[in-house]
Design a protein around this motif. Structure first.
Motif, mmCIF file in Angstrom:
data_model
loop_
_atom_site.group_PDB
_atom_site.id
_atom_site.type_symbol
_atom_site.label_atom_id
_atom_site.label_comp_id
_atom_site.label_asym_id
_atom_site.label_seq_id
_atom_site.Cartn_x
_atom_site.Cartn_y
_atom_site.Cartn_z
ATOM 1 N N UNK A 8 40.799 -50.563 82.290
ATOM 2 C CA UNK A 8 40.358 -51.259 81.014
ATOM 3 C C UNK A 8 41.453 -51.570 80.029
ATOM 4 N N UNK A 9 41.110 -51.460 78.641
ATOM 5 C CA UNK A 9 41.866 -51.677 77.635
ATOM 6 C C UNK A 9 42.627 -50.362 77.054
ATOM 7 N N UNK A 10 44.092 -50.494 76.964
ATOM 8 C CA UNK A 10 44.795 -49.437 76.456
ATOM 9 C C UNK A 10 44.562 -49.519 74.684
ATOM 10 N N UNK A 11 44.002 -48.362 74.335
ATOM 11 C CA UNK A 11 43.801 -48.387 73.069
ATOM 12 C C UNK A 11 45.228 -48.581 72.112
ATOM 13 N N UNK A 13 47.989 -50.218 72.901
ATOM 14 C CA UNK A 13 48.485 -51.638 73.269
ATOM 15 C C UNK A 13 47.627 -52.528 72.327
ATOM 16 N N UNK A 14 46.351 -52.449 72.488
ATOM 17 C CA UNK A 14 45.313 -53.263 71.775
ATOM 18 C C UNK A 14 45.332 -53.105 70.239
ATOM 19 N N UNK A 15 45.365 -51.989 69.603
ATOM 20 C CA UNK A 15 45.613 -52.110 68.234
ATOM 21 C C UNK A 15 47.172 -52.072 67.791
ATOM 22 N N UNK A 16 47.907 -52.034 68.440
ATOM 23 C CA UNK A 16 49.492 -52.291 67.898
ATOM 24 C C UNK A 16 49.650 -53.696 67.809
ATOM 25 N N UNK A 17 49.242 -54.218 69.143
ATOM 26 C CA UNK A 17 49.273 -55.760 69.133
ATOM 27 C C UNK A 17 48.916 -56.728 67.980
ATOM 28 N N UNK A 18 47.703 -56.216 67.286
ATOM 29 C CA UNK A 18 47.097 -56.850 66.442
ATOM 30 C C UNK A 18 47.731 -56.295 65.016
#
Length: 120
Positions: A8-11, A13-18
Motif C-alpha cells: 500500500x502507501x509508504x507513510x 514517501x507519502x508525507x514527504x512528497x507533500x
C-alpha cells in the motif's frame, strides 16, 4: 537492512512528497514568519507562484492539517490562512532544513557547476 517497501502507501514517501515540495516548504515558512495571512499576501511574498499552484498547495496543506483556512462572511469575502498546532510543530524540523540549505547552497551550486563543466 532497513527497507521502505510497504504494502500500500509508504507513510514516509507519502508525507514527504507533500510536505517536501518546493511550494509547501515556502508557504509553511512564509506563514511561520508572518503569522496569519491572506491569499494575495502569501502570493506576493512568494513572487513567482501561480494562483493555481498556490491554491493547490494551500488545499493540500489544509487537508494534511498543517494550516487552517478561515472565511469571513464579508463583501468581498476575506480568507485567511494560519498554521495549526501540527504545522507549528513541524517548523523546527523545517527550520533546520532551511538553515542547512542556506549554509550549504554555495558548495552545492559549485558542485553542480563542476559536474556540468566536466570537472571532478
Amino acid at each position: 537492512m532497513k527497507t521502505f517497501l510497504h504494502n500500500g502507501v509508504c507513510p514516509v514517501r507519502d508525507i514527504l512528497s507533500r510536505l517536501g515540495s518546493k511550494w509547501s516548504v515556502l508557504v509553511l515558512e512564509t506563514l511561520h514568519e508572518n503569522g496569519t495571512m491572506r491569499f494575495n499576501d502569501i502570493q506576493r511574498s512568494l513572487g513567482d507562484i501561480s494562483q493555481r499552484m498556490l491554491t493547490v498547495t494551500l488545499r493540500s496543506l489544509e487537508e494534511d492539517g498543517m494550516l487552517t483556512r478561515r472565511v469571513y462572511a464579508e463583501i468581498p469575502p476575506r480568507v485567511e490562512y494560519t498554521l495549526t498546532e501540527r504545522g507549528q510543530s513541524f517548523m523546527p524540523v523545517l527550520g533546520e532544513l532551511v538553515r542547512w540549505a542556506f549554509e550549504h547552497s554555495g558548495d552545492i551550486m559549485a558542485s553542480r557547476e563542476a559536474m556540468r563543466s566536466g570537472e571532478s
